[in-house]
Design a protein around this motif. Structure first.
Motif, short mmCIF file in Angstrom:
data_model
loop_
_atom_site.label_atom_id
_atom_site.label_comp_id
_atom_site.label_asym_id
_atom_site.label_seq_id
_atom_site.Cartn_x
_atom_site.Cartn_y
_atom_site.Cartn_z
N HIS A 129 0.83 -0.93 -0.03
CA HIS A 129 0.15 -0.28 0.28
C HIS A 129 0.75 0.91 0.37
O HIS A 129 0.12 2.12 0.15
N HIS A 130 2.37 0.93 -0.37
CA HIS A 130 3.30 1.60 -0.34
C HIS A 130 3.10 2.58 1.12
O HIS A 130 2.44 4.26 0.62
N MET A 131 3.33 2.01 2.27
CA MET A 131 2.84 3.68 3.48
C MET A 131 4.23 2.57 4.80
O MET A 131 4.59 1.69 4.11
N SER A 132 4.41 3.66 5.22
CA SER A 132 4.95 3.55 6.31
C SER A 132 4.42 2.47 7.09
O SER A 132 2.75 2.09 7.16
N GLU A 133 4.99 1.57 8.45
CA GLU A 133 4.73 0.70 9.34
C GLU A 133 3.55 1.25 10.18
O GLU A 133 2.63 0.55 10.60
N ARG A 134 3.87 2.21 9.96
CA ARG A 134 3.46 2.86 11.44
C ARG A 134 2.21 3.26 11.12
O ARG A 134 0.58 3.28 11.48
N THR A 135 2.20 4.18 9.96
CA THR A 135 0.51 4.46 9.02
C THR A 135 -0.24 3.49 8.76
O THR A 135 -1.24 2.89 9.59
N CYS A 136 0.59 2.14 7.96
CA CYS A 136 -0.19 1.42 8.39
C CYS A 136 -0.52 0.98 9.51
O CYS A 136 -2.15 0.28 9.39
N ARG A 137 -0.28 0.34 10.27
CA ARG A 137 -0.74 -0.15 11.35
C ARG A 137 -1.73 0.80 12.18
O ARG A 137 -3.29 0.46 12.31
N ARG A 138 -1.49 2.00 11.93
CA ARG A 138 -2.54 3.46 12.24
C ARG A 138 -3.73 2.70 11.42
O ARG A 138 -5.12 3.04 11.93
N VAL A 139 -4.11 3.05 10.48
CA VAL A 139 -4.84 2.52 9.22
C VAL A 139 -5.82 1.18 9.69
O VAL A 139 -7.13 1.06 9.67
N CYS A 140 -4.97 0.53 9.57
CA CYS A 140 -5.65 -1.04 9.89
C CYS A 140 -6.13 -0.84 11.27
O CYS A 140 -7.28 -1.50 11.10
#
Length: 167
Positions: A129-140
């Motif tokens: 999804h072309h995002m940082s791990e932190r952003t991916c965790r937040r979105v999830c």
């Protein structure tokens, strides 16, 4: 509320994590129910040839066979009813999860499907999804909270609100 393993958000996350297994269960349950129905057909419906006074028939051993067949039919019917109930409940839960996922914004929906439906870890989902791990965790995490509210309503909303207020 944080750390409480029985909260609505944790339950929603657990259900999401098990979606693949729920689907496998449903796929296998149809074959299992068919197998039980087939075995039920092979068990004869035993009818006693005895009268009330026990004089008609060919001896006492006939009743033992009738009882064994009746017990086998009862056991198979019980298994079938239990499996049908489990299948109905699982299908209902899976349908609710799917419906809740469909209500999410596109990015959250895509991340949840990647992580929970496809079983891809956050560490790899971030690259997809072309995002940082932190952003991916937040979105999830945000998506799981929204799904919890969809599934459990006000109870989940209260937990989310109070958990954020405490943080």
């Amino acid at each position: 509320m944080k750390g409480n393993k029985n909260d609505c958000v944790t339950l929603a996350q657990n259900h999401l994590s098990n979606m693949v297994y729920y689907q496998k269960f449903l796929d296998n349950a149809a074959a299992d129910m068919e197998d039980i129905r087939h075995r039920l057909e092979s068990v004869p419906v035993a009818v006693s040839h005895y009268g009330i006074d026990g004089t008609k028939g060919s001896g006492g051993d006939g009743m033992i066979g009738v009882e064994a067949e009746a017990e086998r039919r009862i056991l198979l019917m019980s298994q079938l009813v239990s499996l049908e109930k489990s299948t109905t409940e699982t299908a209902s839960l899976l349908g609710k999860l799917e419906a809740a996922i469909m209500l999410l914004p596109k990015l959250e929906k895509d991340v949840v499907e990647t992580v929970y439906k496809n079983g891809i870890r956050i560490e790899k989902a971030k690259d997809i999804h072309h995002m940082s791990e932190r952003t991916c965790r937040r979105v999830c995490r945000q998506a799981v909270c929204k799904i919890a509210v969809t599934l459990y309503g006000a109870a989940a909303a209260r937990e989310i609100f109070f958990a954020r207020a405490v943080e």
